[in-house]
Motif scaffolding. Structure first.
Motif, PDB file in Angstrom:
ATOM      1  N   PHE A  37       0.827  -1.207   0.000  1.00 35.72           N
ATOM      2  CA  PHE A  37       0.000   0.000   0.000  1.00 35.72           C
ATOM      3  C   PHE A  37       0.864   1.262   0.000  1.00 35.72           C
ATOM      4  CE2 PHE A  37      -2.505   3.306   2.258  1.00 35.72           C
ATOM      5  CZ  PHE A  37      -3.516   3.426   1.328  1.00 35.72           C
ATOM      6  N   MET A  38       1.994   1.212   0.700  1.00 36.48           N
ATOM      7  CA  MET A  38       2.868   2.381   0.750  1.00 36.48           C
ATOM      8  C   MET A  38       3.439   2.704  -0.632  1.00 36.48           C
ATOM      9  SD  MET A  38       2.675   3.611   3.719  1.00 36.48           S
ATOM     10  CE  MET A  38       3.993   4.807   3.538  1.00 36.48           C
ATOM     11  N   SER A  39       3.828   1.653  -1.379  1.00 34.73           N
ATOM     12  CA  SER A  39       4.358   1.901  -2.721  1.00 34.73           C
ATOM     13  C   SER A  39       3.277   2.443  -3.645  1.00 34.73           C
ATOM     14  CB  SER A  39       4.957   0.614  -3.303  1.00 34.73           C
ATOM     15  OG  SER A  39       3.967  -0.393  -3.417  1.00 34.73           O
ATOM     16  N   PHE A  40       2.037   2.004  -3.416  1.00 37.65           N
ATOM     17  CA  PHE A  40       0.914   2.503  -4.208  1.00 37.65           C
ATOM     18  C   PHE A  40       0.694   3.992  -3.946  1.00 37.65           C
ATOM     19  CE2 PHE A  40      -3.792   3.268  -4.148  1.00 37.65           C
ATOM     20  CZ  PHE A  40      -3.955   3.367  -5.519  1.00 37.65           C
ATOM     21  N   THR A  41       0.660   4.383  -2.676  1.00 39.35           N
ATOM     22  CA  THR A  41       0.461   5.800  -2.347  1.00 39.35           C
ATOM     23  C   THR A  41       1.648   6.647  -2.805  1.00 39.35           C
ATOM     24  OG1 THR A  41       1.333   5.365  -0.114  1.00 39.35           O
ATOM     25  CG2 THR A  41      -1.049   5.322  -0.387  1.00 39.35           C
ATOM     26  N   LYS A  45       1.573   9.975  -5.141  1.00 39.49           N
ATOM     27  CA  LYS A  45       2.165  11.237  -4.683  1.00 39.49           C
ATOM     28  C   LYS A  45       3.174  11.780  -5.685  1.00 39.49           C
ATOM     29  CE  LYS A  45       1.656  10.263   0.276  1.00 39.49           C
ATOM     30  NZ  LYS A  45       2.387   9.930   1.535  1.00 39.49           N
ATOM     31  N   SER A  46       3.954  10.882  -6.304  1.00 36.71           N
ATOM     32  CA  SER A  46       4.991  11.333  -7.233  1.00 36.71           C
ATOM     33  C   SER A  46       4.415  11.904  -8.534  1.00 36.71           C
ATOM     34  CB  SER A  46       5.934  10.168  -7.557  1.00 36.71           C
ATOM     35  OG  SER A  46       5.242   9.140  -8.235  1.00 36.71           O
ATOM     36  N   ARG A  47       3.134  11.604  -8.800  1.00 38.44           N
ATOM     37  CA  ARG A  47       2.524  12.062 -10.059  1.00 38.44           C
ATOM     38  C   ARG A  47       1.286  12.926  -9.839  1.00 38.44           C
ATOM     39  NH1 ARG A  47       4.607   7.011 -10.833  1.00 38.44           N
ATOM     40  NH2 ARG A  47       5.841   6.739 -12.731  1.00 38.44           N
ATOM     41  N   LEU A  48       1.005  13.225  -8.596  1.00 41.10           N
ATOM     42  CA  LEU A  48      -0.253  13.868  -8.235  1.00 41.10           C
ATOM     43  C   LEU A  48      -0.498  15.184  -8.964  1.00 41.10           C
ATOM     44  CD1 LEU A  48      -2.749  13.537  -6.493  1.00 41.10           C
ATOM     45  CD2 LEU A  48      -1.560  14.727  -4.641  1.00 41.10           C
ATOM     46  N   PHE A  49       0.538  15.927  -9.253  1.00 41.84           N
ATOM     47  CA  PHE A  49       0.367  17.255  -9.847  1.00 41.84           C
ATOM     48  C   PHE A  49       0.749  17.279 -11.333  1.00 41.84           C
ATOM     49  CE2 PHE A  49       1.156  17.952  -5.293  1.00 41.84           C
ATOM     50  CZ  PHE A  49      -0.032  18.579  -4.955  1.00 41.84           C
ATOM     51  N   ILE A  54      -3.548  13.363 -13.986  1.00 41.46           N
ATOM     52  CA  ILE A  54      -4.884  13.778 -13.527  1.00 41.46           C
ATOM     53  C   ILE A  54      -5.939  13.493 -14.583  1.00 41.46           C
ATOM     54  CG2 ILE A  54      -6.292  15.755 -12.831  1.00 41.46           C
ATOM     55  CD1 ILE A  54      -3.738  16.983 -11.631  1.00 41.46           C
ATOM     56  N   LEU A  55      -5.642  13.840 -15.850  1.00 43.72           N
ATOM     57  CA  LEU A  55      -6.616  13.666 -16.930  1.00 43.72           C
ATOM     58  C   LEU A  55      -6.900  12.187 -17.196  1.00 43.72           C
ATOM     59  CD1 LEU A  55      -5.461  16.430 -19.451  1.00 43.72           C
ATOM     60  CD2 LEU A  55      -7.471  16.465 -17.959  1.00 43.72           C
ATOM     61  N   ALA A 305       0.283  -0.453  -9.155  1.00 41.07           N
ATOM     62  CA  ALA A 305      -0.492   0.759  -8.867  1.00 41.07           C
ATOM     63  C   ALA A 305      -1.673   0.887  -9.834  1.00 41.07           C
ATOM     64  CB  ALA A 305       0.407   1.988  -8.967  1.00 41.07           C
ATOM     65  N   ALA A 306      -1.438   0.589 -11.112  1.00 42.34           N
ATOM     66  CA  ALA A 306      -2.511   0.659 -12.105  1.00 42.34           C
ATOM     67  C   ALA A 306      -3.580  -0.394 -11.819  1.00 42.34           C
ATOM     68  CB  ALA A 306      -1.938   0.459 -13.514  1.00 42.34           C
ATOM     69  N   SER A 307      -3.139  -1.616 -11.484  1.00 46.08           N
ATOM     70  CA  SER A 307      -4.083  -2.698 -11.169  1.00 46.08           C
ATOM     71  C   SER A 307      -4.919  -2.359  -9.939  1.00 46.08           C
ATOM     72  CB  SER A 307      -3.307  -4.002 -10.940  1.00 46.08           C
ATOM     73  OG  SER A 307      -4.169  -5.048 -10.571  1.00 46.08           O
TER      74      SER A 307
END
Length: 335
Positions: A37-41, A45-49, A54-55, A305-307
């Motif tokens: 779960f930590m690697s998923f979050t 976080k690394s791509r949030l902005f 986002i799109l 993360a995608a899965s």
């Protein structure tokens, strides 16, 4: 001794509370307890902005109601042979079913949850019609998976040598033959129901009546339902593809389609319950998609993360929405 209306109401309310608790608890166990779960979050976080992240995530989320809306429409088309319901009622039933599916083997609760929302249909009669819709979706997954298998083997495995080529041709013929038989049997479900009725004991008139509703299904309707299942398959496969791109995995659409189809194809053969479903999904996804991204640093984390995101969008969020309509379920009723 027959249960009074008050007792039935109390039992129904109690069972609804249990279902709501179990659904919420399983989502928590899936998302919070696993070590990954930590690697998923961290991936989020690394791509949030990033605008493309986002799109693409937003597009995947917007496809979710379309995905389940198609399933609701399919069910509405089939169940009308027993009970007329509006699209809104069908959609709420679908969400309620998803809520109940989280803690049942192979998500069989999704099927039961829909039946418990019907007001005038005997559960067994509704079951035959609902199973028809479930079979159409299973067929879409199997047909797409077999189609992908025909390309997966020559692309990702070395077919040099006469023996390997002959083996591949045998697989190709088997796939075409099996797919054709599956479609033919599905489109003749009314004939299957008629044949089954001959083997039902004479005293079981109710069972004969429930099978009779299957005999009324027209081939044109079954073909329409199968087409909708194919469309729905393309939608949730596209969601997976968009999320792979969102997490920084660049892959041509055709390769992604083959590997995603092989993932879903394999998943249909693995019995699971929600408690381990997400982990198995991640493992199968990493195996097949990892064939394309082999050696690329961080690809396993991004695939996982995608899965996980697909699971959250298509199951976790709808199941939480389904809690709003769980009061429509009548698990104890007069039949």
């Amino acid at each position: 001794m027959a249960l009074t209306t008050k007792v039935k109401k109390t039992i129904n309310n109690g069972l609804r509370i249990v279902i709501a608790f179990l659904a919420t608890w399983f989502i928590y166990r899936q998302l919070v307890d696993p070590q990954n779960f930590m690697s998923f979050t961290d991936s989020i976080k690394s791509r949030l902005f990033q605008i493309d992240f986002i799109l693409l995530c937003l597009l995947s989320v917007l496809l979710m109601p379309i995905n389940w809306g198609i399933e609701a429409y399919k069910w509405q088309l089939l169940i009308r042979y027993s009970e007329r319901i509006s699209f809104k009622q069908a959609f709420m039933s679908i969400l309620s079913g998803i809520t109940m599916s989280l803690f049942t083997p192979n998500r069989v609760g999704e099927f039961l949850g829909r039946l418990f929302t019907l007001k005038h249909t005997h559960p067994l009669k509704g079951a035959f019609l609902t199973i028809t819709g479930s079979i159409s979706q299973l067929m879409a997954t199997l047909l797409m998976g077999m189609f992908a298998l025909c390309f997966f083997i020559p692309i990702y495995y070395n077919l040099s040598g006469f023996t390997k080529i002959i083996l591949y041709l045998l697989i190709l013929v088997t796939v075409i033959f099996t797919g054709t038989i599956m479609v033919m049997m599905y489109l003749r479900v009314s004939n299957v129901a008629r044949l089954t009725a001959y083997f039902v004991k004479p005293g079981w008139d109710k069972i004969r009546g429930y099978l009779r509703v299957m005999r009324r299904l027209k081939r044109s309707l079954l073909l329409k339902v199968l087409s909708l299942s194919m469309l729905r398959y393309l939608i949730f496969s596209s969601q997976f593809y968009f999320l792979l791109l969102a997490f920084g995995l660049s892959i041509p659409w055709f390769h992604a389609f083959i590997l995603i189809s092989m993932t879903y194809f394999t998943m249909t053969a693995i019995p699971t319950i929600a408690l381990v479903d997400l982990g198995i999904r991640g493992s199968v996804s990493m195996y097949f998609l990892g064939l394309y991204f082999a050696g690329q640093p961080g690809s396993s984390v991004s695939i996982l993360a995608a899965s996980t995101s697909v699971w959250i969008i298509n199951l976790a969020i709808p199941s939480l929405l389904g809690l709003l309509f769980i009061n429509r379920m009548k698990l104890i009723r007069d039949v």
